[in-house]
Structures are given as C-alpha cells and as structure tokens.
Scaffold this active site. Structure first.
Site, PDB file in Angstrom:
ATOM      1  CG  ASP A  40      41.272  39.077  46.847  1.00 39.01           C
ATOM      2  OD1 ASP A  40      40.274  39.327  47.527  1.00 39.01           O
ATOM      3  OD2 ASP A  40      41.441  39.544  45.693  1.00 39.01           O
ATOM      4  CG  HIS A  82      48.389  37.115  42.067  1.00 36.37           C
ATOM      5  ND1 HIS A  82      49.552  37.071  42.794  1.00 36.37           N
ATOM      6  CD2 HIS A  82      47.469  37.680  42.872  1.00 36.37           C
ATOM      7  CE1 HIS A  82      49.352  37.607  43.987  1.00 36.37           C
ATOM      8  NE2 HIS A  82      48.081  37.972  44.056  1.00 36.37           N
ATOM      9  CG  ASP A  94      52.379  32.249  32.825  1.00 36.41           C
ATOM     10  OD1 ASP A  94      51.653  32.452  33.812  1.00 36.41           O
ATOM     11  OD2 ASP A  94      52.386  31.164  32.189  1.00 36.41           O
ATOM     12  CD  GLU A 124      44.342  39.818  41.606  1.00 39.61           C
ATOM     13  OE1 GLU A 124      43.783  39.459  42.651  1.00 39.61           O
ATOM     14  OE2 GLU A 124      44.787  40.966  41.431  1.00 39.61           O
TER      15      GLU A 124
END
Length: 545
Positions: A148, A474, A519, A528
């Site tokens: 993020d 991610h 994956d 992540e």
C-alpha cells in the site's frame, strides 16, 4: 512431480552446497554450462519432512568450489541453473538495496535511476492531524511501507535499524553502489546505503512533534485502490502519537547519529538532538501510549501489546552512543518489565527468545544489538550475548528436524514468514560473531538457500533473482504499471499457514507449511512486500562470508 529444490542464484566457493530432492535417487551429478560433469555424488535419504510435506533426499556438493555456471541432475530430472563464485550474490545485493529507492514517496524518483519503473510525484499534499484542530503538516518523503502507500513510524524505524546495524557490524556494505542519486556530505558524497537511509530518516524527523512525541503513521483513511501512487489523491491523515513510535525513533536516531557523524556532523547532531527530545518525552510519559486504528480506518495498524521492548531498545541505543549510566539503568528496568510481561503473555509475535527479536512487534533484539556493539562486560551486555548464542543453538536444533536444514518450525510460518526466517538468520549471523560455530554458518546458508529456491514451492522469493523467481507481488505500482516484470529485489512475505485472504483460502488448510503459498497479486497474506522484509536480508547478505 519429481523436482530438485535448490538455491537458484548461487553459492560462495567455500560454503556448504546442498540440494533437496523429493524423489528417490541414489546418484546425482553437477554439470557445467558445457554439459560436462563437474561433480558426482550420492544422495542421503532424510525422510518425511513435516514442514515441507516431502519425502526428502539431500544431495551435498560442498566440495565444488570452481567458479562457473552449473545445473544439478538426478536421473532424468534437471535442476535450475546456479552459479558458484565470490561474485554470485553481487546482483542480489544491489537489487535488495535499490528496492528502497523504488519505494520512495514524494517527488524523489527520477527516470535516470528508476528507468521504466519511474512514476510521477506522489503524496505531496500536507497531512491533516486526525482529531485535532491544527494546521496540516508537511510529512512528504520517506518510503512507501508495503503493498500500500502508507508510511509508518515504527515500521520505518525498524527497517532503518536493520540497515544501520548492518553498517555497524559489517562496514564493508558501504562500498556497495546500486545506482541511486548521490547525496553530498562534509567529505564529498555519502555512501549509497547511507544516502538512501537518509531519505527515510528525513521523513521520520517530520513525524516528530515539537514536544518530542512521534505520530504513529501517515496514511489515507482507507487503503487506496490498485492505482499508481501519483493517482492516490485522497486526504492524508497523521494519526495519534504512540510511545511505541516515539521510543523507536529515539533509538534509531541515536543509532544513526553515531554513524552519520563521520560524514555530516551537523546532521548527526540534529539526529541526536531529536533522539534526546523523544527520550525526554518518554520519561515525562512513563505510562504506555499504544495505538489502535481510528474507527472505520483500515490502513496498517502496527499494534503492539506493550512498549517495554521499544523503551528498552531506546535506552540501549542511547547507552551505546553516549555511555551515560542513566540509560543503562533505564534499560535494566525495561528489560525486567519485558521479561515479566512475556512470562504471562498469551499472544507472542515472536516464537523464540524475546530478547533476540528484531522486528517491529518486539524490539528487544535491537536493543541487544546495541549492547553487543558496546563491547563491555556488564550484566546487560553479557545477557545480550548469551541470549543471541542460545537462540542460535535453538535454531540450529530446529534445522536438524527437516531435510532442508531450515531453522523454522510449522508455527513460524505466519504472515511474513520470510521475515521470521530473516530475523532468525540475523540472530545466527550475530551469534556467529560472538561465538564462531560452523553449525551457525550452515544454518545461515540453508536459510538463504530456502529464500532463493530450495523450498517445496520451487520458487525464489526475491524478484528478478533465480530462474523461478516470483513475479506477482501484492504491490500496487507493479500490479498496474503495465510492465510485465516487477522491479528486482523484492522479498515476498512467503508461506503462511493462516491463509488470511480469500485467494489464499483456495489452498487446502491441511497443506504442509512450506506449501501455503501462491504467487498471486491478490494474496496479501502470502505475497505482499514491505521495507522491513528487505532490510534484514541486507543485513544477512552484508555478513555473509
């Protein structure tokens, strides 16, 4: 399916070299790039392996030391290409360090250095102080934390600490150049690693309030959609201070001050001034100030159950830097509190000795690193050395229970299991400095082998490094930038028996721990990335002999 699991990147000439087979094979051979046999050997049957779910056979080719490119073959099964040589990890080292540059927030990325991974300036607006009627604050800069776009004080401090402790223990890491903008200092230019770390230190300074306390994080109220960072235009919020963040910043600023003084005295003095300001706030606020997300907010929380380990690290760091007895006494007090808490704690973020934990959730081991660097013989320093050596012995014993010689148990395969492994490898690395032991060295190599492909998923958990490196982290920018390959050097979170996301739950719950991985970009609980999963690998690679 019959497979040969092995390190897909390489081996140093003098290191242990092993591969693991999941099928019966009495003989194996290693062939060079011309197909000629470089070594032949016999496998050893280890047996069924609880954490991998495999019936394992071990092929040992440690004797192979000549530089070159090779493959291992057993019957009609061929393993991945790998290299032997003193330079085999050079690219890996550069890649894992440059990742921090790619994660820079603000206006710092340049096409010259980022190439096709360049993006426009991002998150340049001032941040609203959540719950307070005050002017917005400029907190631009630093590193995006993970998949993020949040930036978090405790996470950032710990990542910086891993990197700076690497500098203290293994100063040759400063010779590494990895193609980032140069930063001027009193003596010319900062080494690349210190230039990159300064980006995060400058940001962390902005997270400190005038009274010394530190905001826990700056994020939007909720996670951004999968968009490029410059397209994330939502309002930024500075969320409340915590004693966790304040202690971590006191610790890492003191640590940094002792390093940067040799390059930029004014900057080092500023860091120490900020460290003391944070520590004064901690003394004035002895009661823990923990952190929980605001109602309705879903960005990273980084909660902790206590702040004793954070305060302990801060006291140890300042004691190591200043030699003042008051910090020694504070460290003794916080150590006692931490040990007492852990005797009754029902939820532990670290499976081993808490005084050797090197993560954001428990900082005791970071304090221990400062004490080990102190090179004195007193109650604290002796206890720190003993804790690291005893923990290393526990890890070696774990490795004897599986065919991969991996120092982990099933319960270690949690969210971010690769960081758990890397923390263990840091412990082993430091323990080996204290008390050189071939078993410690073998366990470090086995851990690196696992990360780079010697695992039952047959995957290298570092992008761009290894024939079968994972490709779908991610991570928002690499998911939407229309570039097929992610940038190299990203460390995946790795297998996780918790399977906390919807995609991960397609994996059978009774799967072996090593096989709880996909994956897939949707697998935030498995795949992540984050700054504090890369940083311990930098430490380990710096110490690799």
């Amino acid at each position: 399916m019959n497979k040969i699991f092995m390190n897909q990147v390489g081996y140093l000439p003098g290191s242990v070299k092993r591969a693991v087979l999941n099928f019966p094979a009495e003989d194996f051979r290693v062939v060079d790039e011309n197909g000629d046999t470089a070594y032949e050997g016999k496998t050893r049957h280890f047996g069924n392996d609880d954490i991998s779910g495999e019936d394992t056979y071990v092929a040992d080719f440690t004797i192979l030391s000549e530089a070159g490119s090779y493959r291992l073959e057993a019957g009609d099964v061929k393993g991945p290409e790998f290299k032997v040589g003193y330079a085999c990890f050079d690219k890996l080292k550069r890649d894992i360090c440059k990742c921090f540059y790619y994660l820079r927030c603000g206006d710092a990325l340049a096409r010259r250095y980022a190439g096709e991974y360049y993006h426009e300036p991002c998150h340049m607006s001032k941040a609203t102080v959540y719950g307070e009627d005050v002017e917005p604050v400029d907190v631009t800069g630093g590193w995006h934390d993970a998949g993020d776009y949040g930036r978090y004080s405790t996470a950032g401090a710990v990542a910086v600490a891993h990197l700076l402790y690497a500098v203290r223990f293994f100063p040759n890491i400063l010779d590494l150049e990895f193609d980032i903008p140069k930063e001027k200092c009193d003596n010319g230019q900062l080494p690349d690693l210190l230039a990159e770390v300064k980006v995060e230190l400058d940001f962390l300074m902005k997270m400190q309030r005038e009274n010394g306390s530190v905001w826990h994080k700056v994020t939007t109220f909720n996670h951004a959609d999968f968009i490029m960072p410059e397209d994330d235009k939502n309002e930024l919020f500075l969320f409340p201070v915590s004693s966790l963040a304040t202690a971590d910043i006191a610790a890492v600023f003191a640590l940094a001050s002792g390093i940067y003084k040799d390059y930029d005295k004014a900057y080092a003095d500023k860091l120490m001034e900020r460290a003391l300001l944070a520590y004064d706030w901690l003394r004035e606020n002895p009661k823990e100030v923990l952190f929980r997300n605001a109602e309705g907010s879903n960005t990273g929380e980084y909660p902790e159950a206590e702040d004793y380990s954070n305060r302990y690290w801060a006291a140890c760091s300042l004691y190591e830097t200043t030699s003042e007895g008051c910090y020694y006494q504070d460290a003794m007090e916080q150590k006692a509190k931490l040990e007492a808490f852990n005797k009754v704690a029902t939820m532990k973020l670290y499976q081993g000795d808490v005084m050797t934990c090197l993560g954001w959730g428990d900082d005791g081991g970071l304090g221990g690193l400062s004490l080990i660097l102190k090179k004195e013989d007193n109650a604290l320093t002796l206890a720190a050395r003993e804790s690291f050596v005893n923990e290393a012995k526990r890890l070696v014993a774990n490795g004897e229970k599986n065919g991969f010689n991996l120092c982990m148990e099933r319960k270690d395969f949690i969210w971010g299991s690769n960081m758990e492994l890397l923390k263990y490898m840091m412990v082993l690395t430091v323990a080996n400095l204290i008390n050189k032991d071939e078993a410690f060295e073998d366990a470090i190599v086995a851990g690196l082998d696992y990360l780079l492909g010697c695992n039952s998923m047959d995957v290298s958990y570092v992008t761009g490094n290894g024939e079968k490196a994972f490709k779908n982290p991610h991570l928002r920018p690499t998911a939407v930038d229309d570039i097929e390959e992610p940038w190299p050097g990203l460390v995946s979170g790795g297998p996780n028996i918790g399977l906390q996301d919807e995609k991960a739950q397609t994996i059978p719950k009774d799967s072996a721990a090593m096989k709880c991985y996909l994956d897939d970009v949707a697998c935030y609980s498995l795949n992540e990335i984050t700054i504090y999963w890369n940083s311990p690998l930098v430490f380990v690679m710096a110490g690799l002999k």
